[in-house]
Design a protein around this motif. Structure first.
Motif, PDB file in Angstrom:
ATOM      1  N   VAL A 218       0.837  -1.206   0.000  1.00 13.22           N
ATOM      2  CA  VAL A 218       0.000   0.000   0.000  1.00 13.22           C
ATOM      3  C   VAL A 218       0.872   1.256   0.000  1.00 13.22           C
ATOM      4  CG1 VAL A 218      -1.810   1.266   1.222  1.00 13.22           C
ATOM      5  CG2 VAL A 218      -1.879  -1.227   1.155  1.00 13.22           C
ATOM      6  N   ALA A 219       1.972   1.229   0.742  1.00 13.22           N
ATOM      7  CA  ALA A 219       2.878   2.382   0.757  1.00 13.22           C
ATOM      8  C   ALA A 219       3.486   2.617  -0.620  1.00 13.22           C
ATOM      9  CB  ALA A 219       3.981   2.168   1.791  1.00 13.22           C
ATOM     10  N   ARG A 220       3.865   1.551  -1.295  1.00 11.17           N
ATOM     11  CA  ARG A 220       4.481   1.699  -2.616  1.00 11.17           C
ATOM     12  C   ARG A 220       3.459   2.128  -3.668  1.00 11.17           C
ATOM     13  NH1 ARG A 220       9.652  -2.146  -2.996  1.00 11.17           N
ATOM     14  NH2 ARG A 220      10.111  -2.288  -0.779  1.00 11.17           N
ATOM     15  N   VAL A 221       2.224   1.671  -3.524  1.00  9.10           N
ATOM     16  CA  VAL A 221       1.162   2.168  -4.411  1.00  9.10           C
ATOM     17  C   VAL A 221       0.960   3.661  -4.162  1.00  9.10           C
ATOM     18  CG1 VAL A 221      -1.314   2.077  -4.897  1.00  9.10           C
ATOM     19  CG2 VAL A 221      -0.026  -0.044  -4.656  1.00  9.10           C
ATOM     20  N   THR A 222       0.981   4.053  -2.900  1.00 11.49           N
ATOM     21  CA  THR A 222       0.838   5.467  -2.546  1.00 11.49           C
ATOM     22  C   THR A 222       1.943   6.305  -3.175  1.00 11.49           C
ATOM     23  OG1 THR A 222      -0.154   4.832  -0.429  1.00 11.49           O
ATOM     24  CG2 THR A 222       0.654   7.093  -0.620  1.00 11.49           C
ATOM     25  N   SER A 223       3.145   5.767  -3.203  1.00 12.39           N
ATOM     26  CA  SER A 223       4.288   6.512  -3.745  1.00 12.39           C
ATOM     27  C   SER A 223       4.166   6.770  -5.240  1.00 12.39           C
ATOM     28  CB  SER A 223       5.598   5.761  -3.459  1.00 12.39           C
ATOM     29  OG  SER A 223       5.699   4.589  -4.255  1.00 12.39           O
ATOM     30  N   THR A 224       3.264   6.040  -5.923  1.00 14.92           N
ATOM     31  CA  THR A 224       3.061   6.259  -7.358  1.00 14.92           C
ATOM     32  C   THR A 224       2.104   7.420  -7.630  1.00 14.92           C
ATOM     33  OG1 THR A 224       1.185   4.715  -7.552  1.00 14.92           O
ATOM     34  CG2 THR A 224       3.407   3.797  -7.782  1.00 14.92           C
TER      35      THR A 224
END
Length: 321
Positions: free
Chosen positions: A149-155
């Motif tokens: 979820v954090a890495r999706v947020t970073s996109t």
């Protein structure tokens, strides 16, 4: 390294979800290159939607299955990257999907918003470190989920400010516990900072007027001694607590890897602050430069007017004589 999804297969999927799981699993295990898998995952999800009469309602089942798979994929694994890039690809689509929730109004939902994903994530957002019993398997799944979820947020897809705030509050604003639970809390909190420090800082700095519900959702833990619910004060408190907990890593029985991650998170926070300071200084410099240029411009215009007047007067005098 291929992930063993046998545990995910034991999930009590609904009749809608079981075939979705089988298709996505087959795509991940297909011996193709990374880009081919990303495109195939996106095509699979589009196929599920077009084959269903439930419109966006089918996405509830799709996202639920995706999350169940994500629980078993460690951070940085190619399969995690496949899903993240698949979602980015879906968000770039120009078409829409009909809303199952409002069939009478025939609402079309843009893929850019990844309909229903945030609701499904919220439904699965159950922190195992709050439980009395420590289960390492659940902690691992929680780390995998938060990392995804954090890495999706970073996109750039960030409809869930509450999630990182909750994890930072649990790790840094509540009384610490010993052992693997605290290890997991700090791992998760640092993961959010490592990947999304800029987004979190911007959000907590820009949100001013909070309604009662959001203010309650973003409330601080008992250790936070600041007055501001959001903003630089709470950010600095998080930094201080990261440092304090890292200093107490021995007493808290933290793994060395978590201590290294805390240092990485602190470095990211420092960079964000330096970047904000530089941006602020550049803005002030531009404003001062603009004021100076404006003054210079006025002066030059006045000089030109005086010059024009002098030339005009000389010409006028010559004409008279």
């Amino acid at each position: 390294m291929e992930i063993d999804l046998s545990s995910a297969e034991e999930t009590d999927f609904t009749p809608f979800e079981r075939p979705i799981f089988n298709v996505l699993k087959a795509t991940l295990q297909y011996p193709g290159n990374q880009q081919a898998k990303i495109e195939k995952l996106a095509d699979d999800i589009i196929f599920f939607c077009k084959s269903s009469s439930h419109g966006s309602g089918i996405l509830w089942h799709v996202w639920s299955v995706v999350i169940e798979i994500i629980f078993y994929i460690p951070p940085g694994h190619p399969w995690q990257d496949c899903f993240i890039q698949c979602l980015s690809s879906l968000r770039q689509r120009d078409d829409t999907i009909s809303s199952y929730d409002q069939p009478s109004t025939q609402t079309d939902l843009p893929w850019e918003d990844l309909p229903n994903l945030s609701y499904c994530v919220r439904e699965k957002w159950l922190d195992p470190t709050d439980a009395e019993e420590e289960l390492d398997e659940e902690f691992t799944k929680w780390k995998n989920f938060n990392s995804f979820v954090a890495r999706v947020t970073s996109t750039g897809f960030a409809p869930w400010l509450s999630f990182p705030i909750w994890q930072l509050r649990t790790a840094l604003e509540e009384p610490p516990v010993k052992g693997s639970a605290m290890d997991c809390r700090l791992w998760v909190a640092s993961e959010w900072i490592i990947h999304c420090a800029d987004i979190i800082f911007e959000d907590i700095s820009s949100l001013k007027d909070l309604d009662e519900g959001l203010a309650r959702s973003l409330s601080a833990g008992p250790l936070y001694d600041g007055k501001a619910l959001l903003g630089a004060e709470r950010w600095k408190f998080w930094k201080r607590r990261f440092s304090e907990l890292n200093a107490d890593s021995g007493k808290l029985e933290l793994d060395n890897a978590v201590s290294n991650r805390i240092l990485e998170a602190l470095e990211r926070m420092d960079k964000i602050e330096i970047g904000q300071l530089e941006t602020s200084n550049e803005t002030e410099a531009r404003q001062e430069g603009s004021a100076s240029a404006s003054s210079s411009s006025h002066l030059n215009t006045r000089q030109l007017l005086l010059l024009d007047k002098s030339v005009y007067e000389k010409a006028f005098t010559k004409t008279l004589t």
